[in-house]
Write an enzyme that holds these catalytic residues in place. Structure first.
Site, PDB file in Angstrom:
ATOM      1  CE  LYS A  81      -4.100  -2.066   0.638  1.00  0.00           C
ATOM      2  NZ  LYS A  81      -5.143  -2.024  -0.413  1.00  0.00           N
ATOM      3  CD  GLU A 103     -10.697   3.134   0.310  1.00  0.00           C
ATOM      4  OE1 GLU A 103     -10.691   4.369   0.125  1.00  0.00           O
ATOM      5  OE2 GLU A 103      -9.877   2.369  -0.249  1.00  0.00           O
ATOM      6  CB  SER A 368       0.521  -8.194  -1.023  1.00  0.00           C
ATOM      7  OG  SER A 368      -0.323  -9.038  -0.263  1.00  0.00           O
TER       8      SER A 368
END
Lengths: 383, 260
Positions: A81, A103, A368
């Site tokens: 991210k 969000e 990830s």
């Protein structure tokens, strides 16, 4: 808009008219930044010296050695991210915005946005389903420590999709000073394209690391798909190559039931959160509730480029259940000393199957995120 | 002549009053009675929502109404039945549907079903002008008039395409935000002028109408009408008198001093 924002028939920008100027401004800022060497050099500097890129490519030692892990779990913030929040944060600065909204489901994207909010000095507001706030108290505290304000969302099912709805509503009234830092490669144009470009670094690095370490491209690239940002970032530089691309969706408690998040495998075409894509819905078009042990894959739509890759057959999508993902999570911890996120464990679970079937294939797996956020849940589930 | 055109002609310089209700809120039977109540109260046009699970353009009041309807098990087919029976009871009042793209996309033939039920127009809240062409084409073929939203921040170029696509009326939004969250009473006369220059269908203000004085202020800009949504739906949620409320707002549109 300067670009079509379409991937075949999918994508587009289905938003209230009032938000169109905000999307046009964002597209223009993004395209201008892409042509600006100063933007690239500032972003590259932050990725290297703040976030810790490049991330390593780790060949498994005790699990099958034809599995190669792209270690986004080692990135600052604990997941991929961070790559794209830095990109969008710099864009928000360029546009003169002073406030970020985002969000979050499990809280990873909320934490990443709080990081960039602190670093680049934005007022930061995170929308999170009230249900998720309860489940993810540690991440809530992490966000607050970094100065973000958390707004629990009480509407709808009180989870990720409701948090997106609420962020879009906020943005409709606040876009003049606020950037909506959407967390995945979904939503209206330009988000799917922009997020892919900011996540492309994952596949770009992995590609050259494969060539350095193995002397060739991988035979298969495997990544988990919720909204699909880590997968599209890992896939992007391999789409034009003779390499199999495999996206792994959350099969939850099984694909035969209703409790899963397998949008591409079980959904139908629809329009949600600004894009035409695959959607889990009933016959009337009401959005379904989803389930996955990993909150990051618990989403009833998917990035429109994945919908296109599926329909054109360029990528394959498979499902991994909660139980299979937990087994892989445990195996990676025991055999390699790596605690990965439940999301990433879905990709690994499929890679382990593939490695057994194809001992000569080189399999690149997107790891990830790291699993710290999931340890408490793992303790309860594996006890 | 379409029912909207006939209504604007009949009203002449009097402002049109549109009443919004969420179909199926709180249940099908009450919803049918409420449709009659707003017409008895003097509504010139009836705007009806078909509930969607994820209404991003709506504030808490309309969201809650959609949730109540969905919780009561209301289906899209039930909503079309409500329209059909209202049409059977009233042959002249224009009926406009307001809903979201996924509801329309999920039902093959949605537009012809809506037209057959007796609806006159369709506004899809999350389809902006630059995505609207294929939808508008299908609506025209089905015999239902497209309605698009024009906002104060919509550039002139987009207003021109809204002018060519939006037929029954133009749904005007004065300020940024979502439904039911405005202080109310502030309406952008410039938007009305710009729409006139673009040759758009009759402008009707849609956000920020909850009191009689708001109706006056909106019509003073030169708008042809107003739609009141959240304030009516809020009364529905509290089981209060919808008919009398509509009456009090409609009365303002008959006041010559504000009508032109």
């Amino acid at each position: 808009m300067r670009l079509s924002g379409r991937f075949g028939r999918f994508g587009g920008a289905y938003v209230p008219e009032i938000l169109v100027p905000a999307l046009e401004q964002l597209e223009a800022a993004f395209l201008d930044a892409q042509d600006d060497p100063a933007f690239a050099s500032e972003l590259d500097g932050l990725l290297a010296n703040y976030a810790g890129r490049p991330t390593p490519l780790t060949q498994c030692r005790n699990l099958p050695s034809n599995i190669f892990l792209k270690r986004e779990d080692l990135l600052h913030g604990g997941a991929h991210k961070t790559n794209q929040v830095l990109g969008q944060g710099l864009l928000a600065k360029r546009m003169g915005k002073t406030r970020l909204i985002a969000e979050t489901g499990a809280g990873q994207h909320g934490v990443a946005t709080a990081i960039v909010g602190a670093l680049l000095d934005f007022e930061t507001v995170i929308y999170m389903g009230a249900e998720d706030v309860e489940r993810q108290k540690l991440n809530v505290f992490r966000m607050e420590l970094m100065g973000a304000r958390l707004v629990p969302v009480e509407s709808g099912g009180r989870t990720l999709k409701d948090a997106i709805n609420e962020a879009l509503r906020d943005w409709s009234a606040s876009f003049e000073e606020t950037h909506y830092l959407l967390g995945t490669a979904a939503g209206p144009h330009p988000f799917p394209t922009m997020v892919r470009e900011f996540q492309r670094i994952i596949g770009k690095e992995a590609r050259s690391q494969m060539i350095d370490q193995v002397g060739r491209l991988p035979d298969a690239v495997v990544a988990c798909v919720g909204g699909g940002s880590n997968a599209i970032g890992l896939f992007a530089d391999f789409i034009g190559e003779d390499v199999r691309l495999i996206g792994v969706e959350a099969a939850g408690k099984g694909l035969d039931g209703e409790e899963h998040g397998a949008t591409l495998l079980r959904g139908t075409r629809g329009i949600l959160h600004g894009a035409e894509t695959y959607v889990l819905q009933d016959g009337d078009g009401q959005i379904a509730d989803t389930w996955s042990v990993s909150a990051g894959l618990d989403y009833p739509a998917v990035g429109p480029e994945h919908a296109h890759l599926k329909d054109t057959g360029r990528a394959d999508y498979v499902g991994v259940t909660d139980a299979q993902a937990l087994d892989a999570f445990k195996a990676l911890a025991e055999s390699e000393g790596i605690l990965c996120a439940f999301e990433s464990a879905h990709a690994l679970a499929h890679a382990l199957k593939l490695a057994e079937r194809e001992p000569d294939s080189a399999i690149l797996v997107g790891l990830s995120g790291r699993g710290d956020k999931d340890v408490a849940q793992a303790q309860a589930l594996l006890a | 002549m379409s029912r909207y055109a006939a209504m604007f002609e009949r009203l002449n310089s009097e402002g049109a009053f549109g009443a919004f209700l969420m179909l199926g809120d709180p249940d099908l039977e009450t919803s049918a009675r409420l449709l009659d109540a707003v017409i008895e109260g003097g509504a010139d046009m009836v705007e009806v929502g078909i509930p969607f699970s994820d209404p991003v353009a709506d504030g808490p009041v309309i969201q809650a109404a959609a949730q109540r309807a969905l919780k009561a098990g209301v289906r899209v087919g039930d909503c079309l039945d409500l329209i059909e029976s209202l049409r059977a009871r009233n042959s002249s009042v224009p009926i406009g549907i307001l809903t979201y793209a996924n509801i329309v996309a999920a039902r093959p033939g949605f537009m012809s079903d809506a037209a057959e039920a007796g609806a006159d127009s369709l506004l899809i809240a999350d389809v902006p002008a630059f995505e609207a062409e294929p939808f508008a084409r299908e609506m025209q073929q089905a015999g239902i008039e497209p309605v698009l939203i024009a906002a104060a921040n919509t550039p002139d170029e987009t207003l021109r395409s809204i002018a060519s696509l939006s037929k029954a009326y133009t749904y005007c939004v004065s300020r940024v935000g979502i439904t039911g969250t405005h202080a109310g009473g502030q309406f952008d006369a410039q938007l009305i002028d710009r729409l006139k220059d673009a040759g758009a269908a009759s402008p009707v203000f849609g956000f920020g109408i909850s009191k009689p004085e708001h109706v006056g202020a909106a019509l003073a800009t030169g708008a042809k009408g107003v739609i009141c949504g959240s304030a009516i739906v809020d009364l529905v949620s509290r089981r209060e008198d919808v008919r009398g409320f509509v009456q009090s707002l409609k009365a303002v549109t008959r006041n010559d001093s504000v009508a032109e």
